[in-house]
Scaffold this motif. Structure first.
Motif, PDB file in Angstrom:
ATOM      1  N   GLY B 891       0.828  -1.200   0.000  1.00 26.43           N
ATOM      2  CA  GLY B 891       0.000   0.000   0.000  1.00 26.43           C
ATOM      3  C   GLY B 891       0.866   1.255   0.000  1.00 26.43           C
ATOM      4  N   LYS B 892       1.984   1.172   0.699  1.00 28.16           N
ATOM      5  CA  LYS B 892       2.828   2.365   0.787  1.00 28.16           C
ATOM      6  C   LYS B 892       3.444   2.692  -0.567  1.00 28.16           C
ATOM      7  CE  LYS B 892       4.038   2.514   5.583  1.00 28.16           C
ATOM      8  NZ  LYS B 892       4.957   2.035   6.615  1.00 28.16           N
ATOM      9  N   ALA B 893       3.903   1.625  -1.238  1.00 30.23           N
ATOM     10  CA  ALA B 893       4.483   1.831  -2.556  1.00 30.23           C
ATOM     11  C   ALA B 893       3.442   2.446  -3.487  1.00 30.23           C
ATOM     12  CB  ALA B 893       4.977   0.505  -3.114  1.00 30.23           C
ATOM     13  N   ALA B 894       2.220   1.957  -3.351  1.00 31.19           N
ATOM     14  CA  ALA B 894       1.152   2.481  -4.202  1.00 31.19           C
ATOM     15  C   ALA B 894       0.949   3.961  -3.927  1.00 31.19           C
ATOM     16  CB  ALA B 894      -0.120   1.716  -3.961  1.00 31.19           C
ATOM     17  N   ARG B 924      -6.293   6.759   2.114  1.00 30.09           N
ATOM     18  CA  ARG B 924      -5.230   7.774   2.059  1.00 30.09           C
ATOM     19  C   ARG B 924      -5.151   8.420   0.679  1.00 30.09           C
ATOM     20  NH1 ARG B 924      -0.307   6.180   5.923  1.00 30.09           N
ATOM     21  NH2 ARG B 924      -1.586   5.485   7.679  1.00 30.09           N
ATOM     22  N   ILE B 925      -5.309   7.569  -0.307  1.00 27.45           N
ATOM     23  CA  ILE B 925      -5.260   8.115  -1.673  1.00 27.45           C
ATOM     24  C   ILE B 925      -6.372   9.133  -1.863  1.00 27.45           C
ATOM     25  CG2 ILE B 925      -5.610   7.512  -4.098  1.00 27.45           C
ATOM     26  CD1 ILE B 925      -4.269   4.798  -3.384  1.00 27.45           C
ATOM     27  N   ARG B 926      -7.550   8.749  -1.361  1.00 25.02           N
ATOM     28  CA  ARG B 926      -8.690   9.654  -1.524  1.00 25.02           C
ATOM     29  C   ARG B 926      -8.454  10.956  -0.760  1.00 25.02           C
ATOM     30  NH1 ARG B 926      -9.903   7.746  -5.698  1.00 25.02           N
ATOM     31  NH2 ARG B 926     -11.279   5.945  -5.941  1.00 25.02           N
ATOM     32  N   MET B 927      -7.834  10.816   0.396  1.00 22.27           N
ATOM     33  CA  MET B 927      -7.574  12.010   1.186  1.00 22.27           C
ATOM     34  C   MET B 927      -6.644  12.942   0.422  1.00 22.27           C
ATOM     35  SD  MET B 927      -7.067  11.839   5.253  1.00 22.27           S
ATOM     36  CE  MET B 927      -5.975  10.541   5.149  1.00 22.27           C
ATOM     37  N   MET B 928      -5.627  12.284  -0.102  1.00 25.74           N
ATOM     38  CA  MET B 928      -4.664  13.039  -0.909  1.00 25.74           C
ATOM     39  C   MET B 928      -5.370  13.758  -2.032  1.00 25.74           C
ATOM     40  SD  MET B 928      -1.298  10.851  -1.372  1.00 25.74           S
ATOM     41  CE  MET B 928      -1.617  10.278  -3.028  1.00 25.74           C
ATOM     42  N   ILE B 962     -18.088 -11.361  -0.703  1.00 30.29           N
ATOM     43  CA  ILE B 962     -19.172 -11.160   0.249  1.00 30.29           C
ATOM     44  C   ILE B 962     -19.692  -9.739   0.083  1.00 30.29           C
ATOM     45  CG2 ILE B 962     -19.838 -11.223   2.665  1.00 30.29           C
ATOM     46  CD1 ILE B 962     -17.398 -13.060   3.067  1.00 30.29           C
ATOM     47  N   HIS B 963     -20.956  -9.659   0.271  1.00 30.13           N
ATOM     48  CA  HIS B 963     -21.596  -8.372   0.052  1.00 30.13           C
ATOM     49  C   HIS B 963     -21.004  -7.306   0.977  1.00 30.13           C
ATOM     50  CE1 HIS B 963     -24.862  -6.161  -1.745  1.00 30.13           C
ATOM     51  NE2 HIS B 963     -25.047  -5.584  -0.588  1.00 30.13           N
ATOM     52  N   ALA B 964     -20.806  -7.737   2.204  1.00 32.02           N
ATOM     53  CA  ALA B 964     -20.309  -6.782   3.199  1.00 32.02           C
ATOM     54  C   ALA B 964     -18.962  -6.206   2.782  1.00 32.02           C
ATOM     55  CB  ALA B 964     -20.178  -7.466   4.544  1.00 32.02           C
ATOM     56  N   THR B 965     -18.145  -7.069   2.198  1.00 28.36           N
ATOM     57  CA  THR B 965     -16.842  -6.593   1.752  1.00 28.36           C
ATOM     58  C   THR B 965     -17.017  -5.515   0.704  1.00 28.36           C
ATOM     59  OG1 THR B 965     -16.219  -8.888   1.988  1.00 28.36           O
ATOM     60  CG2 THR B 965     -14.589  -7.411   1.055  1.00 28.36           C
ATOM     61  N   TYR B 966     -17.970  -5.776  -0.160  1.00 29.37           N
ATOM     62  CA  TYR B 966     -18.229  -4.820  -1.219  1.00 29.37           C
ATOM     63  C   TYR B 966     -18.630  -3.471  -0.640  1.00 29.37           C
ATOM     64  CZ  TYR B 966     -20.496  -2.687  -5.240  1.00 29.37           C
ATOM     65  OH  TYR B 966     -20.856  -1.823  -6.206  1.00 29.37           O
ATOM     66  N   GLU B 967     -19.518  -3.546   0.337  1.00 32.83           N
ATOM     67  CA  GLU B 967     -19.972  -2.295   0.947  1.00 32.83           C
ATOM     68  C   GLU B 967     -18.801  -1.566   1.601  1.00 32.83           C
ATOM     69  OE1 GLU B 967     -22.918  -1.018   0.742  1.00 32.83           O
ATOM     70  OE2 GLU B 967     -23.885  -2.724  -0.247  1.00 32.83           O
ATOM     71  N   GLU B 968     -17.956  -2.385   2.236  1.00 32.80           N
ATOM     72  CA  GLU B 968     -16.776  -1.813   2.885  1.00 32.80           C
ATOM     73  C   GLU B 968     -15.894  -1.121   1.852  1.00 32.80           C
ATOM     74  OE1 GLU B 968     -15.787  -2.211   6.218  1.00 32.80           O
ATOM     75  OE2 GLU B 968     -14.001  -1.007   5.819  1.00 32.80           O
ATOM     76  N   CYS B 969     -15.775  -1.762   0.694  1.00 33.70           N
ATOM     77  CA  CYS B 969     -14.986  -1.179  -0.392  1.00 33.70           C
ATOM     78  C   CYS B 969     -15.532   0.193  -0.749  1.00 33.70           C
ATOM     79  CB  CYS B 969     -15.077  -2.058  -1.640  1.00 33.70           C
ATOM     80  SG  CYS B 969     -14.216  -3.593  -1.505  1.00 33.70           S
ATOM     81  N   LEU B 970     -16.832   0.227  -0.941  1.00 37.22           N
ATOM     82  CA  LEU B 970     -17.444   1.485  -1.362  1.00 37.22           C
ATOM     83  C   LEU B 970     -17.264   2.546  -0.286  1.00 37.22           C
ATOM     84  CD1 LEU B 970     -20.754   0.464  -3.122  1.00 37.22           C
ATOM     85  CD2 LEU B 970     -18.494   0.865  -4.079  1.00 37.22           C
ATOM     86  N   ARG B 971     -17.367   2.110   0.931  1.00 42.03           N
ATOM     87  CA  ARG B 971     -17.319   3.071   2.022  1.00 42.03           C
ATOM     88  C   ARG B 971     -15.961   3.771   2.092  1.00 42.03           C
ATOM     89  NH1 ARG B 971     -18.564   0.246   7.149  1.00 42.03           N
ATOM     90  NH2 ARG B 971     -20.060  -0.755   5.778  1.00 42.03           N
ATOM     91  N   CYS B 972     -14.908   3.023   1.818  1.00 41.69           N
ATOM     92  CA  CYS B 972     -13.607   3.666   1.937  1.00 41.69           C
ATOM     93  C   CYS B 972     -13.172   4.313   0.629  1.00 41.69           C
ATOM     94  CB  CYS B 972     -12.565   2.698   2.454  1.00 41.69           C
ATOM     95  SG  CYS B 972     -12.177   1.419   1.295  1.00 41.69           S
ATOM     96  N   GLY B 973     -14.092   4.383  -0.305  1.00 48.32           N
ATOM     97  CA  GLY B 973     -13.814   5.202  -1.471  1.00 48.32           C
ATOM     98  C   GLY B 973     -13.417   4.433  -2.710  1.00 48.32           C
TER      99      GLY B 973
END
Lengths: 156, 1003
Positions: B891-894, B924-928, B962-973
């Protein structure tokens, strides 16, 4: 003769692949991997698989040393390793290895050390088997390419 | 090998169960000593037996002591009496002696002769109750014998009544009481005992007693008392010789002890009980009996001796008393001991019973606990098994479905295509079932968690309805949704699960309904109550009498006119709800603001159908998993019956409850409540942006008239139109509208001038066909400046012939097919009103890898994955489609690579990475990016250089979908996700969203 040899080698390879699929050692992901191989990246599959072997051996070593440790309690680290192994195994379609990883992880989630050891043995066994078979496959493939390579200019 | 592992896993479960039980099993004292309980009982019995014996002994001993005391007191009493009497007699004899000495010797001549003596003694006999008689013998020395014999005129005789032989001295009786007159002239010295007595008496000067012997005359046992009588006064301390010298005679009396004691004892109480013996014990080795029987009967064990002192120091007497009978065994002691024993035996037995009962109950309890643990373990194992198995099934099923999809892409003959499609449909059904089972297992295992994200309830309902619209239209079933205006636009909750509930319930209804309608109604749970009570008549247009009788068949005031199971949903109550809303609608914004005070909103959702209903016997097991009304149900309608049980669980998870009312052959109404959070404004606007289906606002302010004889349906139509901001009037028939419009038209639109007229097909067919068009013509001729209202026909299903007819009748504009849903209505209205909205480039048109290639070609894509193999595979796959791929292994490299400005078009991000996982990296990317965007907005020049804002599409790569994972994905941007081993279709779907506008321009 040489062309025939290439065909036979291809047939051998297909048989071996069929066997691997039948035994559930590989799954369709491996086929997808093969589909990704084309002129631009002729050695894609073997390249990826070699990376896989390299990585996996490292992981297996780590797992074994973790488990052999007398005051062993770092299940979390073990799970991270397992997740890694699982991810890469499913990427190349090594289905049996992946399944054993799942069982291994289940055992580690229960902090069941005996189960972990057993699973590790099974995993090593499966991994060796897979490695042998894939080496075999690549050997045939190489021979086939060689044979095809010989044949290639003839066709041209 | 897998099997082995599984087994070992089971072992471990079993071991764990045992451990658990071991710790849980708290042994009580009784439980620990259960083997001792019978022994304890035995011990108790023995102890009690000893105790009772001891008690008996003690009581018996007490008795004996008392008995002994009684005996001794009685004996002493007797002895004392006897002694008293005796001494009285002795005293009297003493007195007699003194009398004789005084009147016989000191008086000369003697004042006493035989007669006087006899009389005196006879008269004073009462003074000597113990003496049978007294006599006086004179001491005669041999030298004086002749003189004495002469003087008295008789010779001295021995006891045997013979003339006495010659002795030193004699003691002949000269005076005697009458009772013993036979001893007169007898020489007392001739008797052995008497002689001894006399000698002793004159030596001591006191009363002396003989040992007992048979008395003369009476032959009773007796003793003789002898008293000396002295001639002259003795000196103060006389010697024995002096006494002998002074002796003049002897006074004697015979005690007839036997009869006298008999008399004496007769006077005392209790003489029957005891046996009295009196002994002379002068010779201690040979006790001579004075009174009583020698033969020893009576109670030998217990006797009491009392000393008797008859005044003769030489003689010793004693009285021995004993009981006649042996001591009877004491019945009170016996019964007391026995009762004590019995009572305590019983107590012991009760304790024993209690202990055994406790042991038994505890055993049972432990057994139950064990069983419960086992059952729980089994349940967990079952859930685990289900979860594992369904997960394991899903993987190959995905393979099958993928391959089928690929197969369908190839050239197939129609038959093959048909087969393949069938297989795909079946596969999808299977996946659905497996997902349901998995859900169920998850719910049971308590692993299912609801998320809380803001979502638009109405659009979800629209989605669900559109899912079923095809099916319902084919069946001719009317499908409608109505959401109360009071329900907030956005609520916080789990949209996926809410959709699942609605889909389950509506799906059931669709399955079982062949005619009539299915009506989904959502309103606030709080507003239901006042509605029922509200009797205030409403101001809705159209008489309620109309439409009750149509073509002879009874019509119900429901959506389609068919009877529904739950009357509450019919128009009678529904209109209150609508009316209530009508009143509030004007001030809706204010009131909703007020409503938002509370954090939660409880929604009441009811789904009403007019299907076959649920048989009464099956109604109570509707919510049980795998239970259908009867076995034929699955044959006729399919399904597994798991849906409703999941629904119930989900509803309960949402803090509500589900219930239903059903009448066979009439229909069912399922209603449930669910608690959602209110949405605050900030997040509201945020999510609204991302919400794909935004309602167009171009219709705001339009006016429409809905012509529908069925008020419920009209209300539904109005609800949908109102969502666009269209003002709606309801008319019950075409005629009314026509006349109203006509009038209004002439009076220059004092009330509303409609832009739209929506006519329900039924109402249109019911009214005369010509009427409307005529009126319309009239209207046209009136030639107002206003544009003509657009005529729209609403229909559930329509035949071609009807369509033609409709066109002729004036519905040239369009026909909206039901069920109504926002997007479709919007599209139709746009079409009718000509409000431009360019068609979206249809994603449905594009397909296949070539398209994917065109989408991805030339794009620069970053792949972030810690796993080298995965990275390589993903890169390979993307490269294949012509993308330029760069890789990052963490993630840091990204983050470093994505430092702005960069030139990546998209980023594929693994979720599970050590150190910084995909979610965190994305955040973090989104924050940036947002920081950069703000800056950019600050100075517009730079902003205009790069069109738009920074927003690199980030796609999650994940192994579990899993659906929840998907929602989590969306939530963090994140913008979407792809399953880990790349699949073409999946990849395409994900990628197409971002690159859809570009390919045409790029390629």
């Amino acid at each position: 003769m040489l062309g025939l040899g290439a065909d036979r080698l291809r047939a051998d390879m297909n048989r071996l692949l069929a066997f691997l699929f039948h035994q559930g050692i590989l799954d369709e992901q491996f086929l997808q991997l093969q589909q990704l191989q084309d002129e631009s990246s002729p050695n894609f599959v073997s390249e990826v698989v070699n990376i896989y072997f390299h990585e996996s051996e490292k992981l297996l070593r780590n797992l074994r040393s973790l488990l052999m440790d007398r005051e062993f309690s770092d299940y979390k680290k073990m799970r991270i390793h397992l997740n890694q192994l699982m991810g890469s195994s499913s990427s190349i379609g090594a289905k049996r290895v992946r399944n054993v990883c799942v069982a291994f992880r289940a055992a580690s989630e229960q902090n069941n050390r005996a189960g972990c050891l057993r699973a590790l043995e099974v995993l090593e066994h499966e991994y060796c088997f897979l490695k042998n078979k894939l080496h075999e496959l690549f050997q045939i493939e190489q021979q086939r390419v060689l044979a095809a390579g010989v044949r290639y200019p003839m066709q041209n | 090998m897998g099997l082995k592992l599984q087994q070992s896993h089971h072992h471990s479960v079993a071991a764990k169960v045992n451990e658990q039980m071991g710790t849980k099993r708290g042994y009580t004292f009784i439980q620990a000593n259960r083997a001792w309980i019978p022994k304890f009982l035995l011990l108790w019995v023995m102890v009690m037996a000893f105790l009772s014996i001891w008690i008996y002994k003690k009581m018996d001993a007490d008795n004996k002591v008392r008995r002994k005391e009684v005996l001794s007191s009685m004996c002493d009493q007797r002895a004392r009496m006897l002694q008293d009497q005796f001494s009285v007699s002795v005293n009297h004899v003493h007195a007699l002696a003194i009398l004789v000495s005084t009147f016989h010797y000191y008086k000369n001549p003697s004042a006493i002769d035989q007669e006087t003596f006899a009389e005196y003694t006879a008269r004073t006999a009462f003074e000597r109750p113990l003496l049978s008689g007294v006599a006086y013998a004179e001491r005669v020395i041999h030298s004086e014998r002749e003189k004495f014999e002469r003087q008295h005129g008789w010779t001295i005789k021995t006891m045997r009544r013979e003339p006495s032989p010659i002795r030193d001295e004699y003691a002949p009786v000269i005076f005697s009481q009458e009772t013993v007159s036979y001893i007169e002239s007898l020489d007392m010295m001739s008797g052995e005992e008497d002689r001894e007595n006399i000698l002793r008496a004159r030596a001591t000067g006191k009363a002396v007693l003989t040992s007992p012997f048979r008395l003369l005359g009476s032959h009773h046992l007796g003793v003789v008392l002898t008293f000396p009588v002295y001639k002259s006064k003795l000196p103060l301390r006389p010697t024995v010789e002096e006494r002998i010298e002074a002796t003049a005679g002897y006074l004697g009396g015979a005690f007839d002890v036997e009869s006298l004691v008999e008399n004496l004892l007769g006077q005392l109480a209790g003489n029957q009980a005891i046996l009295v013996n009196v002994y002379d014990i002068t010779n201690s080795s040979d006790h001579l009996i004075m009174y009583g029987h020698q033969n020893q009967d009576g109670d030998l064990a217990l006797l009491h001796e009392s000393k008797l002192d008859f005044g003769d120091p030489f003689r010793k007497h004693q009285m021995i008393c004993r009981y006649h009978q042996k001591a009877p065994t004491s019945s009170t002691a016996l019964t007391t001991a026995f009762l004590f024993f019995v009572i305590f035996i019983l107590v012991g037995y009760i304790l024993y019973g209690a202990a055994t009962h406790i042991v038994k109950v505890e055993d049972d309890f432990h057994e139950m606990q064990e069983l419960m643990v086992r059952a729980e373990a089994a349940d967990v194992a079952k859930s685990q098994f289900l979860a594992t198995v369904s997960h394991e099934i899903r993987t190959p099923m995905n393979g099958i479905l993928g391959m089928l999809a690929l197969l369908l892409d190839t050239d197939l003959s129609s038959t093959q295509r048909d087969y393949a499609q069938t297989a795909q449909v079946c596969g999808k059904a299977l996946i659905t079932l497996i997902n349901e089972v998995l859900d169920r297992a998850k719910i049971e295992a308590g692993k299912l968690e609801l998320e809380t994200v803001p979502f638009d309830l109405r659009s979800i309902l629209d989605d669900v309805l559109s899912l079923f619209s095809e099916k319902s239209r084919n069946k001719g079933v009317e499908l409608a949704v109505f959401v109360s205006d009071k329900v907030p636009e956005m609520v916080m909750g789990d949209p996926g699960r809410f959709r699942q509930i609605i889909t389950n319930v509506v799906g059931n209804s669709v399955k079982f309904t062949e005619r009539g309608h299915i009506f989904v109604k959502v309103h606030l749970a709080e507003s239901t109550k006042p509605m029922v009570d509200a009797k205030a008549e409403t101001c809705l247009n159209g008489g309620s009498e109309e439409g009750v009788l149509v073509s002879g068949a009874r019509q119900f005031k429901t959506l389609s006119g068919y009877e529904a199971a739950d009357e509450r949903n019919s128009w009678d109550s529904f209109k209150h709800l609508v009316a209530d809303e009508e009143l509030r609608y004007d001030a809706s914004i204010n009131t909703t603001a007020a409503d938002e005070a509370s954090q939660n909103v409880t929604l009441m959702v009811s789904v009403e159908d007019t299907g076959i209903g649920i048989p009464l016997i099956a109604q109570d097991r509707v919510f049980m998993p795998f239970m259908q009304a009867d076995s034929s149900t699955s044959r006729n309608y399919g399904g597994t019956g798991i849906g409703l049980s999941i629904t119930k669980c989900l509803v309960e998870l949402m803090g509500g409850h589900i219930s239903f009312i059903s009448r066979p052959q009439v229909g069912s109404t399922f209603s449930f409540t669910a608690v959602f959070g209110r949405c605050n404004k900030a997040s509201f606007s945020d999510t609204k942006k991302s919400n794909a289906e935004d309602l167009p606002s171009g219709f705001r302010g339009l006016k429409a008239i809905v012509v529908d004889a069925k008020p419920v349906r009209a209300a539904v139509t109005r609800y949908h139109l109102r969502r666009f901001g269209i003002l709606v009037e309801v008319a019950s028939s075409v005629k009314i509208v026509a006349s109203a419009c006509g009038k209004n038209g002439s009076s220059c639109g004092s009330t509303i001038q409609p832009d739209l007229i929506l006519v329900e097909k039924d109402s249109w067919l019911a009214g005369e066909d010509g009427g409307l068009s005529l009126r319309m013509l009239d209207w046209k001729q009136n030639g107002h400046v206003f544009k003509l209202p657009k005529m729209i026909l609403l229909a559930t299903n329509i035949t071609n012939a009807e369509l033609e007819k409709a066109k002729v009748a004036g519905f040239a504009d369009t026909t909206i097919m039901k069920p109504l849903r926002a997007s479709m209505v919007a599209a139709c209205l746009q079409q009718v009103l000509g409000i431009g909205k360019k068609r979206q480039p249809g994603k449905d048109m594009l397909n296949g890898p070539s398209i994917l290639q065109s989408l991805l070609c030339g794009k620069k894509i970053l792949v972030v994955d810690d796993n080298m193999v995965n990275r390589r595979v993903a890169a390979g796959a993307l490269k294949k489609f012509g993308a330029a791929v760069e890789c990052a292994e963490s993630g840091k490299a990204a983050l470093k690579l994505l430092q702005l400005p960069h030139c990546f078009d998209a980023c594929f991000m693994d979720i599970q990475m050590p150190e910084m996982d995909g979610f965190e990296a994305t955040r973090r990317i989104r924050m940036m990016e947002s920081q950069a965007n703000e800056q950019m907005n600050g100075d517009m020049d730079e902003g205009s250089a790069r069109k738009g804002e920074w927003h690199v599409p980030i796609l999650a790569m994940t192994a579990d979908l899993i659906h929840a994972t998907y929602e989590e994905c969306l939530r963090c941007g994140m913008d979407g996700y792809v399953s880990k081993p790349f699949e073409e279709e999946n990849l395409y779907q994900a990628v197409a969203k971002f690159f859809k506008a570009k390919p045409i321009s790029d390629s």
